[in-house]
Design a protein around this motif. Structure first.
Motif, PDB file in Angstrom:
ATOM      1  N   MET A   2       1.953  19.149   1.848  1.00  0.00           N
ATOM      2  CA  MET A   2       2.383  19.553   3.181  1.00  0.00           C
ATOM      3  C   MET A   2       2.105  21.047   3.377  1.00  0.00           C
ATOM      4  N   MET A   3       2.011  21.449   4.626  1.00  0.00           N
ATOM      5  CA  MET A   3       1.863  22.865   4.952  1.00  0.00           C
ATOM      6  C   MET A   3       3.267  23.379   5.269  1.00  0.00           C
ATOM      7  N   ILE A   4       3.788  24.169   4.351  1.00  0.00           N
ATOM      8  CA  ILE A   4       5.195  24.552   4.471  1.00  0.00           C
ATOM      9  C   ILE A   4       5.440  25.631   5.522  1.00  0.00           C
ATOM     10  N   CYS A   5       4.366  26.140   6.150  1.00  0.00           N
ATOM     11  CA  CYS A   5       4.588  27.141   7.208  1.00  0.00           C
ATOM     12  C   CYS A   5       5.060  26.486   8.500  1.00  0.00           C
ATOM     13  N   VAL A   6       4.717  25.223   8.720  1.00  0.00           N
ATOM     14  CA  VAL A   6       5.095  24.572   9.985  1.00  0.00           C
ATOM     15  C   VAL A   6       5.804  23.221   9.794  1.00  0.00           C
ATOM     16  N   SER A  28      -2.337  21.210  11.590  1.00  0.00           N
ATOM     17  CA  SER A  28      -3.541  20.756  12.294  1.00  0.00           C
ATOM     18  C   SER A  28      -4.681  20.517  11.306  1.00  0.00           C
ATOM     19  N   ILE A  29      -4.338  20.234  10.049  1.00  0.00           N
ATOM     20  CA  ILE A  29      -5.371  20.108   9.017  1.00  0.00           C
ATOM     21  C   ILE A  29      -5.437  18.704   8.435  1.00  0.00           C
ATOM     22  N   LEU A  30      -4.297  18.194   7.983  1.00  0.00           N
ATOM     23  CA  LEU A  30      -4.314  16.940   7.237  1.00  0.00           C
ATOM     24  C   LEU A  30      -4.712  15.771   8.136  1.00  0.00           C
ATOM     25  N   LEU A  69       2.085  31.671  -0.970  1.00  0.00           N
ATOM     26  CA  LEU A  69       0.999  32.313  -0.225  1.00  0.00           C
ATOM     27  C   LEU A  69       0.880  31.715   1.162  1.00  0.00           C
ATOM     28  N   GLY A  70       0.732  32.565   2.155  1.00  0.00           N
ATOM     29  CA  GLY A  70       0.497  32.075   3.513  1.00  0.00           C
ATOM     30  C   GLY A  70      -0.483  32.986   4.203  1.00  0.00           C
ATOM     31  N   SER A  71      -1.067  32.502   5.289  1.00  0.00           N
ATOM     32  CA  SER A  71      -2.036  33.332   5.981  1.00  0.00           C
ATOM     33  C   SER A  71      -1.895  33.197   7.498  1.00  0.00           C
ATOM     34  N   CYS A  72      -2.076  31.967   8.024  1.00  0.00           N
ATOM     35  CA  CYS A  72      -2.093  31.816   9.485  1.00  0.00           C
ATOM     36  C   CYS A  72      -0.698  31.580  10.067  1.00  0.00           C
ATOM     37  N   PHE A  73       0.161  30.934   9.295  1.00  0.00           N
ATOM     38  CA  PHE A  73       1.529  30.583   9.689  1.00  0.00           C
ATOM     39  C   PHE A  73       1.582  29.720  10.947  1.00  0.00           C
ATOM     40  N   GLU A  74       0.481  29.019  11.219  1.00  0.00           N
ATOM     41  CA  GLU A  74       0.522  28.049  12.312  1.00  0.00           C
ATOM     42  C   GLU A  74      -0.128  26.718  11.938  1.00  0.00           C
ATOM     43  N   GLY A  75      -0.257  26.488  10.646  1.00  0.00           N
ATOM     44  CA  GLY A  75      -0.712  25.171  10.199  1.00  0.00           C
ATOM     45  C   GLY A  75      -2.180  24.896  10.380  1.00  0.00           C
ATOM     46  N   VAL A  76      -3.011  25.944  10.353  1.00  0.00           N
ATOM     47  CA  VAL A  76      -4.454  25.683  10.512  1.00  0.00           C
ATOM     48  C   VAL A  76      -5.299  26.094   9.306  1.00  0.00           C
ATOM     49  N   CYS A  77      -4.785  26.964   8.419  1.00  0.00           N
ATOM     50  CA  CYS A  77      -5.670  27.496   7.380  1.00  0.00           C
ATOM     51  C   CYS A  77      -5.535  26.796   6.035  1.00  0.00           C
ATOM     52  N   GLY A  78      -4.397  26.209   5.751  1.00  0.00           N
ATOM     53  CA  GLY A  78      -4.219  25.482   4.492  1.00  0.00           C
ATOM     54  C   GLY A  78      -3.775  26.344   3.318  1.00  0.00           C
ATOM     55  N   THR A  79      -3.579  27.630   3.523  1.00  0.00           N
ATOM     56  CA  THR A  79      -3.210  28.512   2.406  1.00  0.00           C
ATOM     57  C   THR A  79      -1.881  28.096   1.771  1.00  0.00           C
ATOM     58  N   CYS A  80      -0.957  27.634   2.588  1.00  0.00           N
ATOM     59  CA  CYS A  80       0.393  27.357   2.083  1.00  0.00           C
ATOM     60  C   CYS A  80       0.565  25.915   1.614  1.00  0.00           C
ATOM     61  N   GLU A  81      -0.535  25.188   1.472  1.00  0.00           N
ATOM     62  CA  GLU A  81      -0.429  23.779   1.070  1.00  0.00           C
ATOM     63  C   GLU A  81       0.366  23.647  -0.230  1.00  0.00           C
TER      64      GLU A  81
END
Ligand code: FES
Length: 298
Positions: free
Chosen positions: A282-286, A269-271, A244-256
């Motif tokens: 890790m956020m696998i989108c970035v 930009s979260i952890l 699952l992904g949403s923002c694809f720039e490391g800000v939303c946490g969906t892909c954690e």
């Protein structure tokens, strides 16, 4: 800013949430945007979000402002919380513009638990600053910094003297977040909590400098190559594994995603610093991997 109240069409209770949580609002055409829940955490029947009409809208705020009307059906996902309120005897809340939204339920909770708290709320002018009316009930705990009256938030005055036992929560535009990070540099570690609405400014890593690595999906039994210039998310998804992904720039946490092994190069930009150092998620989108192999719990 428009405030939306969301409820289940059949009247069912909505999932519970905690201050700092956000939801994904899924617009027509599949555009997804994250909005902080800013209503009453005890109200299980309704959620509230505040949406700023962004002049440079990529479709999210324009859809909400121009297309939605009372009674419209929307799809949402979540809630999810990467900005939780830690227990503290004192809080200093700092909001810039629409960044007030995640702080509203935090303030309500801090106030209800009898914590000592203050809010500095900055914006261009009072007319552009959302939710000022409902903040009025808190009296002089709230200081309003309107550019056209008092000027910018007095960060040196607020942060100049590090205060042990005070949790600082900040949300707003990147310039404010960067200034608050700098202002809290001498504060006890862990004092500052902030949330970004857009990706942290970082020097763009040249694709030529990125290295390929292997990603091992432990549960799926797959081994895949992640070449320079492609994300872990993309490689995994194209291999047919559901992520699952949403923002694809490391800000939303969906892909954690849980990390089992590998030296993660965190680019989100979260952890927080300690969360990065723990190498557990890790956020696998970035984010990428410095070692030759990355093993994920997927
Ligand atoms: Fe939003 Fe990865 S999709 S952090």
């Amino acid at each position: 800013v428009v405030a939306l109240t969301l409820a289940d069409p059949a009247g069912a209770d909505l999932p519970s949430w905690t201050p700092g949580a956000h939801i994904d609002l899924i617009m027509n055409g599949g555009v997804t945007r994250q909005y902080s829940l800013c209503g009453d955490v005890t109200d299980q029947g309704r959620w509230r979000i505040g949406v700023l009409r962004a002049p440079d809208s990529r479709g999210g705020s324009r859809f909400v402002h121009d297309t939605l009307s009372a009674g419209a059906a929307v799809r949402v996902r979540g809630p999810r919380n990467h900005f939780p309120l830690v227990s503290s005897p004192r809080y200093l809340f700092i909001a810039g513009g629409i960044g007030i939204t995640p702080l509203l339920p935090m303030i309500a909770e801090a106030d209800a638990t009898g914590a000592d708290w203050r809010l500095a709320y900055g914006g261009r002018s009072r007319a552009t600053m959302a939710f000022l009316g409902e903040l009025g009930r808190y009296g002089d705990r709230v200081r309003v910094f309107a550019d056209d009256e008092t000027g910018r938030i007095d960060l040196p005055g607020l942060l100049g003297e590090p205060q042990r036992g005070t949790a600082v929560y900040c949300c707003g535009p990147e310039g404010l977040l960067t200034a608050v990070e700098a202002g809290c540099a001498g504060w006890p570690p862990g004092s500052l909590h902030l949330e970004r609405f857009s990706a942290r400014a970082r020097p763009a890593a040249a694709v030529e400098e990125e290295r390929a690595f292997e990603v091992v999906l432990q549960r799926s039994g797959l081994k895949l190559q992640v070449p320079p210039g492609r994300s872990v998310f993309d490689v995994i998804q194209r291999a047919g594994v559901s992520v699952l992904g949403s923002c694809f720039e490391g800000v939303c946490g969906t892909c954690e995603t849980a990390v089992l092994d590998g030296d993660v190069d965190h680019r989100d930009s979260i952890l927080t610093g300690p969360e990065r150092a723990s190498n557990e998620f890790m956020m696998i989108c970035v984010s990428r991997c410095r070692s030759a192999r990355l093993t994920l719990d997927l």
